[in-house]
Design an enzyme around this catalytic site. Structure first.
Site, mmCIF file in Angstrom:
data_model
loop_
_atom_site.group_PDB
_atom_site.id
_atom_site.type_symbol
_atom_site.label_atom_id
_atom_site.label_comp_id
_atom_site.label_asym_id
_atom_site.label_seq_id
_atom_site.Cartn_x
_atom_site.Cartn_y
_atom_site.Cartn_z
ATOM 1 C CD GLN B 197 -0.162 -1.414 2.479
ATOM 2 O OE1 GLN B 197 -0.358 -2.294 2.154
ATOM 3 N NE2 GLN B 197 -0.024 -1.368 4.306
ATOM 4 C CG ASN B 220 6.922 -7.265 2.822
ATOM 5 O OD1 ASN B 220 6.462 -6.800 1.459
ATOM 6 N ND2 ASN B 220 6.477 -7.203 3.708
ATOM 7 C CB SER B 243 22.050 -11.043 0.524
ATOM 8 O OG SER B 243 23.580 -10.592 0.478
ATOM 9 C CD GLN B 265 26.964 -11.282 1.369
ATOM 10 O OE1 GLN B 265 25.804 -11.548 1.303
ATOM 11 N NE2 GLN B 265 27.273 -10.804 1.962
ATOM 12 C CD GLU B 333 24.038 -9.054 -3.276
ATOM 13 O OE1 GLU B 333 23.558 -10.568 -2.840
ATOM 14 O OE2 GLU B 333 23.619 -7.827 -2.632
ATOM 15 C CG HIS B 334 28.493 -9.302 -1.862
ATOM 16 N ND1 HIS B 334 27.172 -9.074 -1.246
ATOM 17 C CD2 HIS B 334 28.765 -7.693 -2.075
ATOM 18 C CE1 HIS B 334 26.440 -9.033 -1.190
ATOM 19 N NE2 HIS B 334 27.428 -7.412 -1.501
ATOM 20 C CD GLU B 421 11.463 1.726 -41.713
ATOM 21 O OE1 GLU B 421 10.705 2.888 -40.865
ATOM 22 O OE2 GLU B 421 12.468 1.436 -40.938
#
Lengths: 438, 438
Positions: B197, B220, B243, B265, B333-334, B421
């Site tokens: 919301q 989330n 992650s 991690q 990611e890392h 065209e």
């Protein structure tokens, strides 16, 4: 009144109800709300599981040819042959376009960075191309070689090694101009498949087709929805809507020129939109009349008329400067500033995909040969989005290096923050470098 | 066997089934497939129609407070007070982080372009910030001030005039560290709302909350799905997943350091992933043992253990160079290259969000204070996506200008292509500038 005698909309910024009516224009919904999302989800799931078979079945159904008979791929030799067979004037035009598009996009290549800062920390960023890109090229009416160049050349300038194109060939037929453009642009693979199933094949890969990392190119509602649903699994160019132009013009223009510019958007599709802002009522009337004159002689007149009547608008403002904040609210894909000295107006523009400056710069020159990309944000997305560029085919890896000394300078702050955030392993991984007995 | 005695996965690149097992690891699905899309669509539709009332009702239900009583906004004074009340060491750490993040991102500001080419055509590109950006900051456990800095500072460096933050305050409570970070980062508005919301309110606007152009920040499954559904109406940062870290380390490292890096991690979430590549079996065993030792003493041990057992892996390779193409398939990611001379390995890396070079550069230093952004592509998206940057809060307007002479040079090619065209109004809009009698 009957549809053929309707508008374009005529507004006057001095009118009492202008704010309300202009807001309605800004918020008018032109994008089809096709409820195709469930269909598309089913197609994606089917291609993911059954691969080539799912693609071939849909090709047989919708494009009416058997891929195993007609061939899944169009070979490079066919493209080279199409290029060789091209009318020489057209070939020269296509080559000029390709050369200019390439030159413009080469200047977009981002710079890498590798520095050591005052704390002794090495910091940088490195740009690399994606390994593989997919390019959707519509079949039929909207099979535009210019669009192929605009999508393929930035990928190749970025350094993409594998550019895989998909294009439906209804009844097995393909436009040779598109093949010629593919040869010029350096497309690596061409698959004669289309629709959501082709997008799915590019994203997931099949036994025949290796997966790609980014998918670009225009398509119908199914193609657009497939890209939207696959966004995140692959990169996509953008969510595209109907084309649009806003022209800001004073009475110093030839009304016929401005009318032609408005119609150049209107002829794309009935959902296209053309809007004129002017400070001169007589000029507004002259443009409206010129539009009618030109419509009568235009081969694409039925489409252009439908667009102009449903979505066109002529808006009178007290001064052209007053038009700019109104243009910003529209955040148009294309904005022409058809005045003798466009820079003062342009300096105030905040939201537009591409701007065409002065009386001698029709938007259509940008569609083909000027150099900047003609794949641009529509539907007010220029508020936050940019035209297609080399960056859409690249990604940036940041990097950093501490040594035993520099980690002592910045590490303690990291430990303090990690502890405050309740992440003790984060803190410990830094603290061990500060004091190995920690 | 019972879950607590399960591994991390142990693989050896020399084993006969390695290719198959590594592919399974690459393709393992860690992202929750929450079926929230219908719920989210309903929430978006409700907020779009009913605005603030729809937001207030869901806030009362999920966060258990009445916005009209507790107040919709958190005022700047509350943020300043939180900053003033901060523990001095923590404040210094937060300020160091903000300063370094700002410095790194300032170097990302793109350059404008305005040139005249050989044909006499003026060509350029101008970058401007979006007018307004929205920032989602989770409440509760994941309310990280570092994340706020990483999302807010690039927006402010880009020049965004209005940065509106939303954050749920369950039972009316908010983390003062987050308020302090908001003060430091220069957030302009804070709304105590969360969930899908809140994202809808930012995208559509309500009577109280003006709409924004771009929405960034972690959340989330509902928040992520809301952003995904609104992508195209607004810009979003990216689709984020759990992650992950990949560490490439030789036996020259202290096993405890590498174990801490893997756990940094793993402690984020049970779905996080930590993978070690090494060329030394004894070192692999030592790291595995160090992980167990550290887990036993770790406050976040339950989460970290769940992640390590379910998603962790130790992979032995013949040489560390062999690890790089495998890392590229993971596109992590890392990526830590924990060796004495990391540059030769780094030169071969193609797909990673951020790379940490050498033995003294734990990933966590990048989470907080190094400067590069810690919002990075996960789930193999580093194949095509980049970390959050100033560019995510800006957009580029291309522009061009022909004059009466230069349109004669490039216009004829545009006419030829437009005619080929089947777009006669395009052709005419150019042809009129070439010959006004056309």
């Amino acid at each position: 009144m009957p549809p053929e005698t309707r508008g374009p909309l005529r507004l006057d910024a001095a009118a009492g109800d202008f704010a309300e009516r202009f807001t309605a224009l800004v918020e008018a919904r032109r994008e089809a709300d096709d409820d195709v999302s469930r269909d598309v989800a089913a197609i994606l799931a089917d291609v993911r599981v059954r691969g080539d078979a799912a693609v071939a079945e849909r090709t047989a159904r919708f494009d009416r040819h058997d891929l195993d008979a007609t061939g899944w791929r169009i070979e490079r030799a066919a493209c080279d042959a199409a290029l060789a067979a091209l009318d020489p004037a057209l070939r020269t035009a296509l080559e000029l376009a390709a050369t200019r598009i390439r030159a413009y996009h080469e200047s977009q290549r981002p710079a890498d960075r590798d520095t050591i800062d005052g704390a002794g920390v090495r910091l940088g960023a490195r740009w690399l191309p994606v390994a593989a890109a997919g390019l959707y090229v519509p079949g039929g009416r909207a099979a535009y070689p210019s669009s192929l160049l605009m999508n393929a050349i930035p990928a190749k300038v970025a350094g993409v090694e594998r550019l895989a194109m998909v294009t439906p060939t209804p009844d097995g037929v393909i436009n040779p101009l598109v093949l010629a453009a593919a040869a010029l642009a350096g497309v690596d693979e061409i698959w004669r498949i289309g629709g959501a199933q082709a997008v799915a094949a590019l994203a997931y890969g099949t036994a025949r087709i290796a997966p790609v990392d980014v998918i670009v190119g225009p398509g119908n509602g199914w193609v657009a929805e497939a890209k939207r649903q696959l966004y995140g699994r692959v990169g996509i160019d953008m969510v595209a809507g109907p084309s649009e132009i806003v022209v800001v013009a004073d009475a110093g223009n030839d009304p016929a020129w401005i009318a032609a510019d408005l119609l150049s958007q209107a002829e794309h599709d009935p959902t296209s939109q053309s809007i004129l802002f002017t400070d001169d009522q007589g000029f507004a009337d002259a443009v409206a009349a010129a539009v009618e004159t030109q419509l009568a002689a235009l081969a694409t007149g039925a489409t252009a008329r439908a667009s102009w009547q449903a979505n066109g608008a002529i808006i009178r403002v007290a001064t052209l400067a007053d038009a700019i904040p109104l243009c910003d609210r529209l955040a148009p894909e294309h904005l022409e500033l058809a005045v003798a000295d466009p820079d003062p107006l342009f300096a105030r523009v905040r939201h537009a995909g591409s701007v065409f400056l002065g009386r001698h710069t029709p938007e259509a020159v940008g569609d083909y040969v000027a150099g900047p990309n003609h794949v641009l944000p529509t539907g007010r997305r220029a508020r936050f989005a940019s035209g297609l560029s080399v960056l859409d085919f690249m990604k940036r890896t940041s990097f950093l290096a501490c040594d035993a000394a520099s980690i002592q300078r910045i590490g303690p702050a990291a430990v303090a923050l990690a502890e405050a955030e309740g992440l003790p392993a984060h803190a410990r991984s830094v603290a061990l470098r500060l004091d190995p007995t920690a």
